[in-house]
Design an enzyme around this catalytic site. Structure first.
Site: not given
Length: 496
Positions: A102, A187, A343, A381, A384
């Site tokens: 973020d 999430e 993820t 996805e 990182l």
């Protein structure tokens, strides 16, 4: 070289790219349309199918209850359309800031934070009483304390307003996917490992159910179960502990007792019900639109290879070697015709420090297999940003675990993969060259295809949710099954 072969096209997995977090800034301004247009055209030229963007609640409903301002996002969507890309829109009901990656700060709406000033319990709370302002606790889902609305009603009204204000983009086929944010980082989980409270990898995290609403709910649940003496855990340690140092997670610790199992079932079921309720509202809001609904499940891979799976348990995924904590989520999604987006697709066990007992490869196998067994679509996805062949090859392997089929659709394939994220680093020449190869291999060496029907991805109008699945039936899916077999490496390497 790209080709166009109708059989091979059935192996095509579309690739999306996540837009920068602050593409619409905290003041609701679309900051750099010219710069973004240049980047989007580069993505389009590279064969990328579409982009994903956070549509922040904290930006849209900033001014007050039901005061929505969609103008900046309308300009953004217009640009995406002009650049020939499709769009995955995330209903982001969480704060941006305080998590891995973020770089901008977008709090939830101020009028909601103001309610939290006099009622701290609207936020997730750990055992020592620290509040987390990233997302409203599931404890207030059905409490009408937000100027007469419940949290679920707030989310529902937001999605209905999105549909009304973006109807032209929905009708034109620009928006193909509505991902419904269900917790921190969007999430479906508890904020069990917040960097803002000092958590560091690979800490086990902490349970987040000590607000007055969840405490009361638990008290009622234990009373109904005939165990009014049971309390919420007080032996589960702190954010950065290792499992064995706690009474709860140590070998034969509280987590395997009747009391521990009751708590973990209650804690994880609260999440299941939260997701189910909000997806019901999403389905009503977007009924008949040509979109898919999706949710995101977090890839908590550390401590996966120890018996207690501590980091997963604190996040609300009651997953053990003899209990599947993810397949019940997939079963719940099946009634809403929703996609499970997972993820950490890029990670390999060998890249992780050995002392954290990390198992990203097995975790991905488990979650995707559970989704396929429940007959839902799965997407994913990377966790990182990575720009290397090893990471791309791992993503391609997970997208088609048993490889391509030269004569038709592959046995197993993901519905789509979203790359995190668009940045100057990604577009740097050598990085972008390998990314272009990645897109080509995800497309099974086929030309970019503008017609999703040709690779079995035609998007039909959203049908109503099926009847609610009783919790007992959802929990039947906790019985572990072996994952599908994976090839040792992809047959479509970017450097092959």
């Amino acid at each position: 070289m790209a080709t166009s072969d109708s059989n091979m096209l059935l192996n095509y997995v579309p690739v999306y790219v996540m837009l920068p977090l602050g593409v619409v800034n905290v003041d609701n301004v679309f900051e750099d349309p010219d710069g973004l247009k240049e980047q989007l055209l580069q993505l389009r030229a590279a064969g990328v199918d579409g982009v994903m963007v956070d549509v922040w609640w904290g930006i849209i409903e900033l001014k007050g209850p039901k005061q929505y301002d969609w103008r900046a996002y309308r300009s953004l969507f217009q640009l995406v359309q002009e650049c020939g890309l499709t769009l995955q829109a995330i209903m982001s009901f969480h704060q941006c800031g305080g998590n891995v990656g973020d770089i901008v700060n977008i709090p939830i709406p101020q009028w909601v934070l103001d309610i939290g000033e006099s009622n701290h319990d609207i936020f997730y709370t750990n055992r020592s009483g620290t509040r987390n302002k990233e997302y409203l606790t599931v404890g207030v889902d059905n409490e009408p304390i937000f100027h007469g609305r419940t949290a679920i009603e707030i989310y529902s009204d937001y999605m209905k307003s999105f549909r009304e204000n973006m109807s032209d983009f929905l009708e034109s086929g620009l928006i193909i996917d509505i991902e419904v944010g269900l917790g921190p980082a969007g999430e479906l989980r508890y904020p069990s490992y917040p960097q803002s409270q000092g958590w560091e990898f690979p800490g086990i995290g902490e349970f987040q159910c000590y607000d007055k609403y969840l405490k009361a709910d638990f008290k009622a649940a234990v009373a109904r179960a005939g165990h009014p003496e049971w309390e919420l855990p007080d032996d589960a340690g702190k954010y950065n502990d290792v499992p064995e140092s706690t009474g709860f997670f140590k070998s034969n610790g509280t987590y395997v007792t009747e009391k521990g199992k009751f708590f973990l079932t209650w804690y994880s079921n609260k999440l299941l019900n939260h997701g189910d309720q909000i997806l019901d509202e999403a389905n009503k809001a977007f009924l008949g639109c040509k979109v898919k609904l999706a949710i995101k499940v977090s890839g908590i891979h550390w401590w996966y290879k120890v018996e207690n799976h501590a980091a997963e348990l604190t996040a609300g995924y009651y997953n053990l070697n003899d209990r599947d904590g993810y397949r019940p989520i997939a079963r719940m999604l099946s009634r809403h015709h929703a996609i499970l987006n997972f993820t950490c697709l890029e990670m390999r066990d060998s890249e992780q420090p050995s002392d954290v007992k990390s198992g990203p490869q097995e975790l991905v196998q488990q979650v995707l297999s559970g989704g396929w067994r429940e007959d839902i679509r799965v997407a994913g996805e990377n966790a990182l940003p990575r720009y290397d062949a090893t990471a791309y090859n791992q993503i391609i392997l997970n997208a088609r675990p048993q490889g391509v089929n030269n004569n038709g659709p592959p046995k197993l394939s993901m519905f789509g993969v979203t790359y995190l994220r668009l940045s100057d680093d990604l577009l740097q020449k050598s990085n972008f060259n390998i990314f272009k190869k990645f897109v080509l291999k995800m497309h099974a060496d086929q030309d970019y295809c503008a017609n999703p029907q040709k690779y079995n991805h035609a998007i039909t109008p959203l049908k109503p949710s099926a009847p609610k699945i009783p919790i007992e039936v959802l929990l039947e899916a906790t019985k572990p099954t072996l994952p599908f077999p994976w090839l040792p490496e992809t047959d479509m390497k970017v450097d092959g």
